[in-house]
Write an enzyme that holds these catalytic residues in place. Structure first.
Site, PDB file in Angstrom:
ATOM      1  N   ALA A  42       0.835  -1.211   0.000  1.00 41.67           N
ATOM      2  CA  ALA A  42       0.000   0.000   0.000  1.00 41.67           C
ATOM      3  C   ALA A  42       0.867   1.257   0.000  1.00 41.67           C
ATOM      4  O   ALA A  42       0.657   2.168  -0.813  1.00 41.67           O
ATOM      5  CB  ALA A  42      -0.916  -0.008   1.225  1.00 41.67           C
ATOM      6  N   ARG A 135       6.039 -11.686  -3.490  1.00 42.14           N
ATOM      7  CA  ARG A 135       5.799 -10.362  -2.912  1.00 42.14           C
ATOM      8  C   ARG A 135       7.025  -9.480  -3.084  1.00 42.14           C
ATOM      9  O   ARG A 135       6.925  -8.292  -3.350  1.00 42.14           O
ATOM     10  CB  ARG A 135       5.567 -10.503  -1.410  1.00 42.14           C
ATOM     11  CG  ARG A 135       4.205 -10.218  -0.970  1.00 42.14           C
ATOM     12  CD  ARG A 135       3.989 -10.869   0.371  1.00 42.14           C
ATOM     13  NE  ARG A 135       2.693 -11.443   0.335  1.00 42.14           N
ATOM     14  CZ  ARG A 135       1.579 -10.786   0.633  1.00 42.14           C
ATOM     15  NH1 ARG A 135       1.627  -9.558   1.071  1.00 42.14           N
ATOM     16  NH2 ARG A 135       0.418 -11.356   0.521  1.00 42.14           N
ATOM     17  N   TYR A 240       0.768 -21.882  -5.975  1.00 46.19           N
ATOM     18  CA  TYR A 240       0.864 -21.410  -7.359  1.00 46.19           C
ATOM     19  C   TYR A 240       2.326 -21.085  -7.671  1.00 46.19           C
ATOM     20  O   TYR A 240       3.114 -20.769  -6.764  1.00 46.19           O
ATOM     21  CB  TYR A 240      -0.021 -20.179  -7.600  1.00 46.19           C
ATOM     22  CG  TYR A 240       0.088 -19.106  -6.544  1.00 46.19           C
ATOM     23  CD1 TYR A 240       1.117 -18.162  -6.554  1.00 46.19           C
ATOM     24  CD2 TYR A 240      -0.847 -19.033  -5.514  1.00 46.19           C
ATOM     25  CE1 TYR A 240       1.205 -17.175  -5.586  1.00 46.19           C
ATOM     26  CE2 TYR A 240      -0.774 -18.045  -4.538  1.00 46.19           C
ATOM     27  CZ  TYR A 240       0.259 -17.113  -4.574  1.00 46.19           C
ATOM     28  OH  TYR A 240       0.335 -16.142  -3.606  1.00 46.19           O
ATOM     29  N   ASP A 318      -4.258  -2.581   4.395  1.00 45.71           N
ATOM     30  CA  ASP A 318      -4.705  -3.348   5.569  1.00 45.71           C
ATOM     31  C   ASP A 318      -4.946  -2.449   6.781  1.00 45.71           C
ATOM     32  O   ASP A 318      -5.676  -2.829   7.692  1.00 45.71           O
ATOM     33  CB  ASP A 318      -3.670  -4.423   5.927  1.00 45.71           C
ATOM     34  CG  ASP A 318      -3.853  -5.683   5.096  1.00 45.71           C
ATOM     35  OD1 ASP A 318      -4.625  -5.641   4.111  1.00 45.71           O
ATOM     36  OD2 ASP A 318      -3.227  -6.713   5.424  1.00 45.71           O
TER      37      ASP A 318
HETATM   38  C1  FAD Z   1      -1.503 -15.614   3.540  1.00 41.30           C
HETATM   39  C2  FAD Z   1      -1.918 -14.388   2.848  1.00 41.30           C
HETATM   40  C3  FAD Z   1      -2.047 -14.435   1.494  1.00 41.30           C
HETATM   41  C4  FAD Z   1      -2.462 -13.326   0.816  1.00 41.30           C
HETATM   42  N1  FAD Z   1      -2.559 -13.394  -0.529  1.00 41.30           N
HETATM   43  C5  FAD Z   1      -2.973 -12.305  -1.197  1.00 41.30           C
HETATM   44  C6  FAD Z   1      -3.065 -12.336  -2.620  1.00 41.30           C
HETATM   45  O1  FAD Z   1      -2.748 -13.348  -3.240  1.00 41.30           O
HETATM   46  N2  FAD Z   1      -3.504 -11.221  -3.253  1.00 41.30           N
HETATM   47  C7  FAD Z   1      -3.843 -10.088  -2.563  1.00 41.30           C
HETATM   48  O2  FAD Z   1      -4.255  -9.101  -3.190  1.00 41.30           O
HETATM   49  N3  FAD Z   1      -3.736 -10.031  -1.230  1.00 41.30           N
HETATM   50  C8  FAD Z   1      -3.310 -11.094  -0.529  1.00 41.30           C
HETATM   51  N4  FAD Z   1      -3.191 -11.036   0.809  1.00 41.30           N
HETATM   52  C9  FAD Z   1      -3.469  -9.776   1.509  1.00 41.30           C
HETATM   53  C10 FAD Z   1      -2.285  -8.849   1.363  1.00 41.30           C
HETATM   54  O3  FAD Z   1      -1.098  -9.504   1.714  1.00 41.30           O
HETATM   55  C11 FAD Z   1      -2.431  -7.623   2.231  1.00 41.30           C
HETATM   56  O4  FAD Z   1      -3.714  -7.085   2.022  1.00 41.30           O
HETATM   57  C12 FAD Z   1      -1.372  -6.597   1.833  1.00 41.30           C
HETATM   58  O5  FAD Z   1      -0.097  -7.095   2.131  1.00 41.30           O
HETATM   59  C13 FAD Z   1      -1.623  -5.307   2.574  1.00 41.30           C
HETATM   60  O6  FAD Z   1      -0.577  -4.431   2.277  1.00 41.30           O
HETATM   61  P1  FAD Z   1      -0.301  -3.205   3.233  1.00 41.30           P
HETATM   62  O7  FAD Z   1       0.845  -2.490   2.626  1.00 41.30           O
HETATM   63  O8  FAD Z   1      -1.551  -2.479   3.509  1.00 41.30           O
HETATM   64  O9  FAD Z   1       0.102  -3.866   4.627  1.00 41.30           O
HETATM   65  P2  FAD Z   1       1.402  -4.715   4.999  1.00 41.30           P
HETATM   66  O10 FAD Z   1       1.768  -5.624   3.907  1.00 41.30           O
HETATM   67  O11 FAD Z   1       1.140  -5.290   6.339  1.00 41.30           O
HETATM   68  O12 FAD Z   1       2.551  -3.619   5.112  1.00 41.30           O
HETATM   69  C14 FAD Z   1       2.583  -2.705   6.184  1.00 41.30           C
HETATM   70  C15 FAD Z   1       3.983  -2.115   6.237  1.00 41.30           C
HETATM   71  O13 FAD Z   1       4.005  -1.142   7.267  1.00 41.30           O
HETATM   72  C16 FAD Z   1       5.128  -1.374   8.100  1.00 41.30           C
HETATM   73  N5  FAD Z   1       4.784  -0.898   9.444  1.00 41.30           N
HETATM   74  C17 FAD Z   1       3.910  -1.455  10.308  1.00 41.30           C
HETATM   75  N6  FAD Z   1       3.876  -0.746  11.441  1.00 41.30           N
HETATM   76  C18 FAD Z   1       4.741   0.277  11.274  1.00 41.30           C
HETATM   77  C19 FAD Z   1       5.152   1.362  12.109  1.00 41.30           C
HETATM   78  N7  FAD Z   1       4.661   1.518  13.342  1.00 41.30           N
HETATM   79  N8  FAD Z   1       6.061   2.245  11.624  1.00 41.30           N
HETATM   80  C20 FAD Z   1       6.567   2.102  10.367  1.00 41.30           C
HETATM   81  N9  FAD Z   1       6.238   1.071   9.546  1.00 41.30           N
HETATM   82  C21 FAD Z   1       5.318   0.192   9.992  1.00 41.30           C
HETATM   83  C22 FAD Z   1       5.355  -2.871   8.039  1.00 41.30           C
HETATM   84  O14 FAD Z   1       6.669  -3.226   8.409  1.00 41.30           O
HETATM   85  C23 FAD Z   1       5.054  -3.152   6.584  1.00 41.30           C
HETATM   86  O15 FAD Z   1       6.176  -2.968   5.763  1.00 41.30           O
HETATM   87  C24 FAD Z   1      -2.761 -12.142   1.533  1.00 41.30           C
HETATM   88  C25 FAD Z   1      -2.612 -12.086   2.898  1.00 41.30           C
HETATM   89  C26 FAD Z   1      -2.195 -13.211   3.571  1.00 41.30           C
HETATM   90  C27 FAD Z   1      -2.050 -13.146   5.038  1.00 41.30           C
END
Ligand code: FAD
Length: 424
Positions: A42, A135, A240, A318
């Protein structure tokens, strides 16, 4: 040894950034400063989309290295079309795999319950491919379109505060960063989200194992390039190919209400996972047995929320709408959020951040809430034990095969949605 995605410098405060509140661009317009917490999919997608929109932003990530996290990810046409627009078409083609189908199978006899055709059919229908990839490859691709000096590693957000004029991101053992807008892309345990709602993530009662297996060990899986989901009582396994077909990524759930930890990288033992899947179809047990190292995390959930921003703080990915990993849409929705938020900010009238954020919420909330709730409902259906309900699921899965039922999901164009919603 986990692979480091890209050597980024550790956090260094940009003092010019603080001074910028009083600077203007060539048209005497104040330049918007956006501070993003979290360099996951994100946060990096937002940085890339803001850069394309000409808005400066800095991303603050707690990790000191962006390592090989979380095995694979499925990226559907609703997000690949946006990634292409961010300039990543060729780069993704070089690392991704195009599966020919998604198949759901029964855990014991391997009977196919459902087949969704993908490949060229999917690309021609939706104008963009369905990809599977590591990823790490997706993160590296996004990083390639973000200036390195805009991503700060080892910068952990401790708190967010705000006033009418500015938002502040307080870093642990570091300075306070001041911005016009703070965006929480800090995942399910988001600190930024506390500015919007007072809720807490709750354990789902499932532990998740993820691994990568060299393709030589599981060639039997690749009679056709496809995503396979194996559904059984209380648990499921999805696998996959990724890395241009050199590796197979798998994720397997297991009931384990005692595990509270959530992490993309905590090491897990193969043995308990193998024991939990004993008696499953040999294709499943052979994948687990082929794994050398796996990671383990406790799955958490949160309720849908009615706002995605408050004052000068917004959330995406997320942090905004964590989803059970059933529809493979969490990362896809994070990319949609990023593109829509960047477009709303780019269209904003100077000084009218709140209209831009209302517009962002208006576009995103109906869609993300629907997908979030559907993922949760599907999680129950996936794990049905034997009986009438499971029989009904198996019968209706067979009649629901095909791409038609994915039109609303894969056919959605987030960029178009910002055009049709009107500008601020
Ligand atoms: C098993 C599994 C399989 C999945 N497969 C899929 C798929 O095939 N396709 C799909 O679309 N989605 C999939 N998802 C969902 C997807 O992985 C998440 O929705 C996505 O990773 C969300 O991205 P994000 O950047 O919002 O959060 P995150 O990936 O959680 O990234 C958050 C980032 O913020 C950082 N962070 C956290 N707290 C702090 C802080 N206090 N200060 C600074 N940095 C911080 C973390 O270190 C991290 O780098 C899957 C999820 C799981 C669990």
């Amino acid at each position: 040894m986990p692979e480091v995605v890209k050597p980024c410098s550790l956090f260094r405060h940009d003092e010019d950034w603080d001074k910028r509140s009083s600077t203007t661009d060539g048209n005497d317009m104040p330049q918007m400063r956006v501070a993003v917490a979290g360099a996951g999919i994100a946060g990096l997608a937002l940085a890339a989309a803001l850069r394309r929109a000409g808005i400066d932003c800095h991303v603050y990530e707690q990790a000191e290295h962006l390592t090989e996290v979380g095995a694979g990810v499925q990226v559907a046409p609703n997000a690949t079309r946006l990634l292409h627009q961010l300039g990543l078409r060729d780069r993704l083609r070089g690392v991704a795999v195009v599966p020919q189908a998604i198949e759901m199978r029964r855990w014991d006899d391997g009977r196919r319950l459902q087949r969704t055709p993908l490949g060229s059919l999917c690309r021609s229908r939706f104008g963009a491919p369905y990809y599977t990839m590591r990823r790490a490859d997706l993160l590296t691709s996004l990083l390639s379109v973000v200036p390195p000096d805009r991503v700060h590693l080892g910068a952990r957000l401790a708190a967010v505060t705000q006033s009418a004029d500015e938002a502040r991101l307080h870093l642990s053992d570091g300075p306070t960063v001041t911005a016009d807008l703070v965006v929480g892309a800090d995942g399910i345990h988001s600190i930024a989200r506390e500015q919007i709602v007072a809720d807490r993530p709750r354990p789902s009662g499932q532990t998740l194992y993820r691994g990568l297996v060299p393709v030589e060990r599981v060639r039997f899986l690749l009679t056709e390039i496809r995503v396979q989901s194996w559904l059984g009582p209380d648990q499921h396994l999805v696998c996959y190919p990724v890395s241009s077909g050199r590796q197979v990524s798998f994720e397997a759930t297991m009931s384990a209400s005692d595990r509270r930890e959530e992490s993309w990288s905590a090491r897990g033992d193969v043995a308990p996972l193998a024991a939990a899947y004993a008696g499953w179809h040999p294709d499943v047990t052979r994948v687990i047995d082929a794994a050398e190292t796996i990671t383990r995390s406790a799955l958490h959930d949160r309720e849908s929320i009615e706002r995605l921003s408050s004052g000068r703080v917004a959330v995406i990915g997320d942090a905004a709408h964590p989803m059970a990993p059933i529809q493979a849409q969490g990362a896809n929705q994070a990319i949609e959020d990023a593109v829509v938020l960047a477009a709303c900010l780019a269209d904003a009238r100077p000084g009218d951040l709140s209209a831009a954020l209302r517009r962002y919420e208006g576009i995103r909330l109906p869609r993300t809430t629907r997908i979030q709730q559907q993922s949760r409902a599907n999680a129950e259906t996936f794990h049905l034990v034997n009986g009438q309900a499971r029989h009904r699921r198996d019968t209706s899965a067979q009649t629901a095969s095909g791409l038609d039922r994915h039109e609303w999901l894969f056919g959605y164009d987030a960029e178009q949605a910002t055009t049709t919603s009107g500008s601020a």
